[in-house]
Design a protein around this motif. Structure first.
Motif, PDB file in Angstrom:
ATOM      1  N   GLY A  39     133.997  71.129  16.269  1.00  0.00           N
ATOM      2  CA  GLY A  39     134.277  69.749  15.881  1.00  0.00           C
ATOM      3  C   GLY A  39     135.712  69.521  15.446  1.00  0.00           C
ATOM      4  N   LEU A  40     136.605  70.394  15.854  1.00  0.00           N
ATOM      5  CA  LEU A  40     138.008  70.263  15.478  1.00  0.00           C
ATOM      6  C   LEU A  40     138.792  69.413  16.476  1.00  0.00           C
ATOM      7  N   VAL A  41     138.339  69.397  17.723  1.00  0.00           N
ATOM      8  CA  VAL A  41     139.054  68.736  18.818  1.00  0.00           C
ATOM      9  C   VAL A  41     138.073  67.899  19.619  1.00  0.00           C
ATOM     10  N   GLY A  42     138.532  66.750  20.111  1.00  0.00           N
ATOM     11  CA  GLY A  42     137.675  65.900  20.927  1.00  0.00           C
ATOM     12  C   GLY A  42     138.442  65.251  22.061  1.00  0.00           C
ATOM     13  N   ASP A  50     142.555  65.254  21.292  1.00  0.00           N
ATOM     14  CA  ASP A  50     143.196  64.974  20.013  1.00  0.00           C
ATOM     15  C   ASP A  50     142.452  65.755  18.940  1.00  0.00           C
ATOM     16  N   VAL A  51     143.105  65.939  17.824  1.00  0.00           N
ATOM     17  CA  VAL A  51     142.519  66.668  16.698  1.00  0.00           C
ATOM     18  C   VAL A  51     141.579  65.730  15.954  1.00  0.00           C
ATOM     19  N   VAL A  52     140.331  66.152  15.809  1.00  0.00           N
ATOM     20  CA  VAL A  52     139.336  65.393  15.045  1.00  0.00           C
ATOM     21  C   VAL A  52     139.507  65.724  13.575  1.00  0.00           C
ATOM     22  N   ARG A  53     139.606  67.021  13.305  1.00  0.00           N
ATOM     23  CA  ARG A  53     139.848  67.479  11.934  1.00  0.00           C
ATOM     24  C   ARG A  53     140.635  68.782  12.025  1.00  0.00           C
ATOM     25  N   GLY A  55     142.221  72.361  11.550  1.00  0.00           N
ATOM     26  CA  GLY A  55     141.664  73.675  11.287  1.00  0.00           C
ATOM     27  C   GLY A  55     142.017  74.632  12.399  1.00  0.00           C
ATOM     28  N   ALA A  56     141.953  75.909  12.086  1.00  0.00           N
ATOM     29  CA  ALA A  56     142.246  76.987  13.042  1.00  0.00           C
ATOM     30  C   ALA A  56     143.517  76.661  13.824  1.00  0.00           C
ATOM     31  N   ASP A  57     143.416  76.718  15.131  1.00  0.00           N
ATOM     32  CA  ASP A  57     144.571  76.449  15.994  1.00  0.00           C
ATOM     33  C   ASP A  57     144.419  75.109  16.706  1.00  0.00           C
ATOM     34  N   ALA A  58     143.714  74.174  16.097  1.00  0.00           N
ATOM     35  CA  ALA A  58     143.396  72.906  16.751  1.00  0.00           C
ATOM     36  C   ALA A  58     144.629  72.213  17.315  1.00  0.00           C
ATOM     37  N   ARG A  59     145.670  72.034  16.525  1.00  0.00           N
ATOM     38  CA  ARG A  59     146.867  71.315  16.993  1.00  0.00           C
ATOM     39  C   ARG A  59     147.542  72.069  18.126  1.00  0.00           C
ATOM     40  N   ALA A  60     147.640  73.379  18.030  1.00  0.00           N
ATOM     41  CA  ALA A  60     148.293  74.172  19.079  1.00  0.00           C
ATOM     42  C   ALA A  60     147.510  74.095  20.384  1.00  0.00           C
ATOM     43  N   PHE A 104     132.770  65.956  20.037  1.00  0.00           N
ATOM     44  CA  PHE A 104     133.322  64.651  19.674  1.00  0.00           C
ATOM     45  C   PHE A 104     134.081  63.981  20.811  1.00  0.00           C
ATOM     46  N   VAL A 105     133.907  62.645  20.858  1.00  0.00           N
ATOM     47  CA  VAL A 105     134.669  61.785  21.761  1.00  0.00           C
ATOM     48  C   VAL A 105     135.168  60.601  20.945  1.00  0.00           C
ATOM     49  N   LEU A 106     136.276  60.038  21.375  1.00  0.00           N
ATOM     50  CA  LEU A 106     136.854  58.887  20.683  1.00  0.00           C
ATOM     51  C   LEU A 106     136.381  57.613  21.385  1.00  0.00           C
ATOM     52  N   ILE A 107     135.590  56.813  20.670  1.00  0.00           N
ATOM     53  CA  ILE A 107     135.060  55.563  21.212  1.00  0.00           C
ATOM     54  C   ILE A 107     135.496  54.428  20.293  1.00  0.00           C
ATOM     55  N   ASN A 108     136.194  53.445  20.863  1.00  0.00           N
ATOM     56  CA  ASN A 108     136.685  52.297  20.090  1.00  0.00           C
ATOM     57  C   ASN A 108     137.413  52.704  18.813  1.00  0.00           C
ATOM     58  N   GLY A 109     138.230  53.757  18.926  1.00  0.00           N
ATOM     59  CA  GLY A 109     139.038  54.192  17.803  1.00  0.00           C
ATOM     60  C   GLY A 109     138.305  55.038  16.765  1.00  0.00           C
ATOM     61  N   GLN A 110     137.050  55.356  17.005  1.00  0.00           N
ATOM     62  CA  GLN A 110     136.249  56.150  16.058  1.00  0.00           C
ATOM     63  C   GLN A 110     135.757  57.430  16.726  1.00  0.00           C
ATOM     64  N   TRP A 111     135.827  58.524  15.993  1.00  0.00           N
ATOM     65  CA  TRP A 111     135.278  59.782  16.517  1.00  0.00           C
ATOM     66  C   TRP A 111     133.765  59.724  16.410  1.00  0.00           C
ATOM     67  N   VAL A 112     133.097  59.996  17.538  1.00  0.00           N
ATOM     68  CA  VAL A 112     131.643  59.951  17.614  1.00  0.00           C
ATOM     69  C   VAL A 112     131.144  61.281  18.150  1.00  0.00           C
ATOM     70  N   LYS A 113     130.128  61.825  17.497  1.00  0.00           N
ATOM     71  CA  LYS A 113     129.508  63.049  17.999  1.00  0.00           C
ATOM     72  C   LYS A 113     128.551  62.659  19.103  1.00  0.00           C
ATOM     73  N   LYS A 114     128.775  63.169  20.271  1.00  0.00           N
ATOM     74  CA  LYS A 114     127.972  62.801  21.427  1.00  0.00           C
ATOM     75  C   LYS A 114     126.593  63.419  21.360  1.00  0.00           C
TER      76      LYS A 114
END
Length: 114
Positions: A39-42, A50-53, A55-60, A104-114
């Motif tokens: 749940g770090l990337v979506g 993009d980074v959801v939260r 942690g770890a190497d999410a940004r890299a 996670f996916v970004l829907i209408n500007g909000q992160w949503v768990k599919k």
């Protein structure tokens, strides 16, 4: 003057070493599923990760994968003589559709768990 020269050399050396700290594409591909499952990337509708939260190497991971995606989207757009944004939008839709449940996916500007 000597201090300014030392500062210049330091900045130059730092600039040359920063790319060495960047994650390469193969390493990012290996970690992608893990950071998505954690749940770090979506996926976003723009065709990029993009980074959801943090942690770890999410940004890299995001930066390395997005760089490769950007290059591929540009290549496709040029080959078909269409705007890159059109390729990004189609790729984003497909990525969101293919995202497995629990990620996670970004829907209408909000992160949503599919």
């Amino acid at each position: 003057m000597k201090r300014l020269m030392q500062l210049g050399i330091f900045v130059l050396a730092l600039g040359m070493t920063l790319p060495a700290f960047a994650m390469d594409l193969d390493a990012a591909k290996q970690k992608l599923d893990t950071v998505k499952q954690q749940g770090l990337v979506g996926e976003t509708p723009t065709g990029y990760l993009d980074v959801v939260r943090a942690g770890a190497d999410a940004r890299a991971v995001v930066d390395a994968i997005n760089s490769a995606r950007r290059a591929e989207y540009t290549r496709i757009a040029e080959r078909h003589d269409i705007p890159v944004t059109q390729v990004e939008t189609v790729a984003g839709q497909k990525a969101i559709e293919k995202t497995p449940a629990g990620q996670f996916v970004l829907i209408n500007g909000q992160w949503v768990k599919k």
